[in-house]
Design a protein around this motif. Structure first.
Motif, mmCIF file in Angstrom:
data_model
loop_
_atom_site.group_PDB
_atom_site.id
_atom_site.type_symbol
_atom_site.label_atom_id
_atom_site.label_comp_id
_atom_site.label_asym_id
_atom_site.label_seq_id
_atom_site.Cartn_x
_atom_site.Cartn_y
_atom_site.Cartn_z
ATOM 1 N N LYS A 47 -0.185 70.730 79.560
ATOM 2 C CA LYS A 47 0.806 71.916 80.085
ATOM 3 C C LYS A 47 1.453 71.953 81.022
ATOM 4 O O LYS A 47 1.205 70.824 82.365
ATOM 5 N N ARG A 48 2.882 72.309 81.324
ATOM 6 C CA ARG A 48 3.692 71.952 82.675
ATOM 7 C C ARG A 48 3.185 73.677 82.996
ATOM 8 O O ARG A 48 3.534 74.596 83.101
ATOM 9 N N VAL A 49 2.525 73.191 84.655
ATOM 10 C CA VAL A 49 2.630 74.675 85.379
ATOM 11 C C VAL A 49 3.392 74.503 86.793
ATOM 12 O O VAL A 49 3.153 73.643 87.886
ATOM 13 N N ALA A 107 -5.898 71.685 88.216
ATOM 14 C CA ALA A 107 -4.945 71.591 87.528
ATOM 15 C C ALA A 107 -4.338 70.655 87.095
ATOM 16 O O ALA A 107 -4.821 69.972 86.183
ATOM 17 N N ARG A 108 -4.080 69.752 88.331
ATOM 18 C CA ARG A 108 -4.204 67.957 87.914
ATOM 19 C C ARG A 108 -5.125 67.488 87.781
ATOM 20 O O ARG A 108 -5.215 66.344 86.856
ATOM 21 N N GLN A 109 -6.488 67.644 88.064
ATOM 22 C CA GLN A 109 -6.940 67.014 87.422
ATOM 23 C C GLN A 109 -7.921 67.787 86.414
ATOM 24 O O GLN A 109 -8.063 66.342 85.837
ATOM 25 N N ALA A 110 -7.046 68.261 85.617
ATOM 26 C CA ALA A 110 -7.618 69.218 84.666
ATOM 27 C C ALA A 110 -6.626 68.019 83.592
ATOM 28 O O ALA A 110 -6.054 68.246 82.223
ATOM 29 N N GLY A 111 -5.379 66.875 84.473
ATOM 30 C CA GLY A 111 -4.173 66.489 83.181
ATOM 31 C C GLY A 111 -2.922 67.423 83.170
ATOM 32 O O GLY A 111 -2.133 66.848 82.386
ATOM 33 N N HIS A 112 -3.026 68.239 84.139
ATOM 34 C CA HIS A 112 -1.472 69.014 83.625
ATOM 35 C C HIS A 112 -0.657 68.357 84.529
ATOM 36 O O HIS A 112 -0.539 68.429 85.544
ATOM 37 N N GLU A 113 0.452 68.839 84.220
ATOM 38 C CA GLU A 113 1.894 68.200 85.564
ATOM 39 C C GLU A 113 1.782 69.678 85.882
ATOM 40 O O GLU A 113 1.768 70.290 85.226
ATOM 41 N N VAL A 114 1.756 69.569 87.425
ATOM 42 C CA VAL A 114 1.829 70.304 88.183
ATOM 43 C C VAL A 114 3.241 69.982 89.387
ATOM 44 O O VAL A 114 2.945 69.393 89.984
ATOM 45 N N GLU A 115 3.674 71.990 89.749
ATOM 46 C CA GLU A 115 5.317 71.565 90.205
ATOM 47 C C GLU A 115 4.509 73.089 91.219
ATOM 48 O O GLU A 115 4.851 74.494 90.790
ATOM 49 N N LEU A 116 4.184 73.073 92.624
ATOM 50 C CA LEU A 116 4.089 73.991 93.334
ATOM 51 C C LEU A 116 6.223 73.500 94.448
ATOM 52 O O LEU A 116 5.880 72.734 95.326
ATOM 53 N N ILE A 117 6.070 75.138 93.879
ATOM 54 C CA ILE A 117 7.116 76.542 94.630
ATOM 55 C C ILE A 117 7.122 76.614 95.704
ATOM 56 O O ILE A 117 5.882 77.848 96.041
ATOM 57 N N SER A 118 7.436 76.939 97.351
ATOM 58 C CA SER A 118 7.217 77.535 98.506
ATOM 59 C C SER A 118 8.250 78.027 98.684
ATOM 60 O O SER A 118 9.453 77.599 98.098
ATOM 61 N N LEU A 119 8.447 79.196 98.169
ATOM 62 C CA LEU A 119 9.481 80.390 98.740
ATOM 63 C C LEU A 119 10.203 80.379 100.322
ATOM 64 O O LEU A 119 11.179 80.929 100.798
ATOM 65 N N MET A 179 11.519 78.467 85.710
ATOM 66 C CA MET A 179 10.783 79.324 85.042
ATOM 67 C C MET A 179 10.315 78.933 83.866
ATOM 68 O O MET A 179 8.848 79.568 82.659
ATOM 69 N N LEU A 180 12.022 78.824 83.172
ATOM 70 C CA LEU A 180 11.750 78.917 82.319
ATOM 71 C C LEU A 180 11.467 78.208 80.876
ATOM 72 O O LEU A 180 11.090 78.150 80.238
ATOM 73 N N HIS A 181 10.792 77.019 81.795
ATOM 74 C CA HIS A 181 10.159 76.189 81.600
ATOM 75 C C HIS A 181 9.202 75.143 81.302
ATOM 76 O O HIS A 181 8.087 74.737 80.780
ATOM 77 N N ALA A 182 8.179 76.350 82.261
ATOM 78 C CA ALA A 182 6.917 76.341 82.071
ATOM 79 C C ALA A 182 6.252 76.999 81.311
ATOM 80 O O ALA A 182 6.504 77.692 80.821
ATOM 81 N N ASP A 183 5.084 76.153 81.234
ATOM 82 C CA ASP A 183 3.967 76.709 79.764
ATOM 83 C C ASP A 183 2.582 77.155 80.936
ATOM 84 O O ASP A 183 2.636 78.739 80.183
ATOM 85 N N VAL A 184 2.840 77.052 82.441
ATOM 86 C CA VAL A 184 1.847 78.674 82.490
ATOM 87 C C VAL A 184 2.450 78.888 84.562
ATOM 88 O O VAL A 184 3.073 77.882 84.850
ATOM 89 N N LEU A 185 2.537 79.931 83.915
ATOM 90 C CA LEU A 185 2.839 80.302 85.510
ATOM 91 C C LEU A 185 2.044 80.633 86.811
ATOM 92 O O LEU A 185 1.212 81.993 86.102
ATOM 93 N N VAL A 186 2.243 80.800 88.094
ATOM 94 C CA VAL A 186 1.385 80.897 88.977
ATOM 95 C C VAL A 186 2.071 81.646 90.238
ATOM 96 O O VAL A 186 2.695 80.795 90.652
ATOM 97 N N GLU A 239 -10.894 75.649 90.228
ATOM 98 C CA GLU A 239 -11.613 76.481 89.076
ATOM 99 C C GLU A 239 -10.739 76.789 88.178
ATOM 100 O O GLU A 239 -10.688 76.650 86.903
ATOM 101 N N ALA A 240 -10.251 77.254 88.328
ATOM 102 C CA ALA A 240 -9.390 78.242 87.730
ATOM 103 C C ALA A 240 -7.804 77.074 87.586
ATOM 104 O O ALA A 240 -7.739 77.318 86.304
ATOM 105 N N GLY A 241 -7.687 76.376 88.085
ATOM 106 C CA GLY A 241 -6.478 75.295 88.166
ATOM 107 C C GLY A 241 -7.453 74.436 86.410
ATOM 108 O O GLY A 241 -6.790 74.104 86.266
ATOM 109 N N ARG A 242 -8.135 73.914 86.967
ATOM 110 C CA ARG A 242 -9.176 72.882 85.779
ATOM 111 C C ARG A 242 -9.169 73.762 84.625
ATOM 112 O O ARG A 242 -9.511 72.532 83.041
#
Length: 180
Positions: free
Chosen positions: A3-5, A29-41, A75-82, A175-178
């Protein structure tokens, strides 16, 4: 299935506790094999919504700033928003609320996200501390028929920058990310 997170950290403070939760969620989420991007405002130019509703016909906000790019390109293209936010007066940060308001173009778009998570922290402890912020985000999520508020991770009793390090909440964020 990968997933794109997209994780959006809304605190403006250096070494913010909510940002530490975001980093832990990202690691899980990375450990679970997902593509992750972290943005700071922090350091982003995000202006207030004008309420013009032009985005409902054009599909894009008339204000050209960092919020427009975050919404349209991320946001438009992410599968998961956090969303990671400190609790201020029993509610989400103003930066987070402003970004949610500016995400109005997503309402009529073919958005990808199905899960939305909240990571939050506060000086006080107890479920009543984070529930209003979760309700506020939940109200936004309810506007998107294909999405759901998937979970909340809360670190209570943390005030000083970095104080959440090593807390039980950090393990819950990992754990939530995993779990995605």
């Amino acid at each position: 299935m990968s997933k794109r997170v997209l994780i959006i950290s809304t605190s403006l403070r250096q070494n913010a506790n909510s940002h530490l939760l975001a980093q832990q969620f990202a690691e899980g989420a990375r450990q679970a094999g997902h593509e992750v991007e972290l943005i700071s405002l922090a350091e982003k130019d995000i202006r207030f919504c004008k309420g013009c509703l032009a985005c409902q016909t054009t599909g894009r906000c008339v204000i050209r700033d960092d919020a427009d790019a975050i919404v349209q390109e991320k946001m438009l293209h992410a599968d998961v928003l956090v969303f990671a936010t400190p609790i201020y007066y029993y509610e989400m940060s103003g930066q987070m609320k402003t970004l949610l308001d500016r995400a109005n173009p997503l309402y009529s778009a073919d958005y990808a996200f199905r899960e939305v998570w909240l990571l939050t922290c506060a000086a006080e402890e107890g479920d009543e501390v984070w529930q209003r912020a979760a309700a506020g985000l939940g109200g936004w999520v309810e506007c998107f028929d294909k999405a759901k508020l998937a979970g909340v991770v809360f670190a209570g009793g943390v005030t000083a920058p970095g104080e959440a390090s090593g807390s039980e909440a950090m393990q819950r964020a990992l754990e939530a990310g995993r779990s995605l």
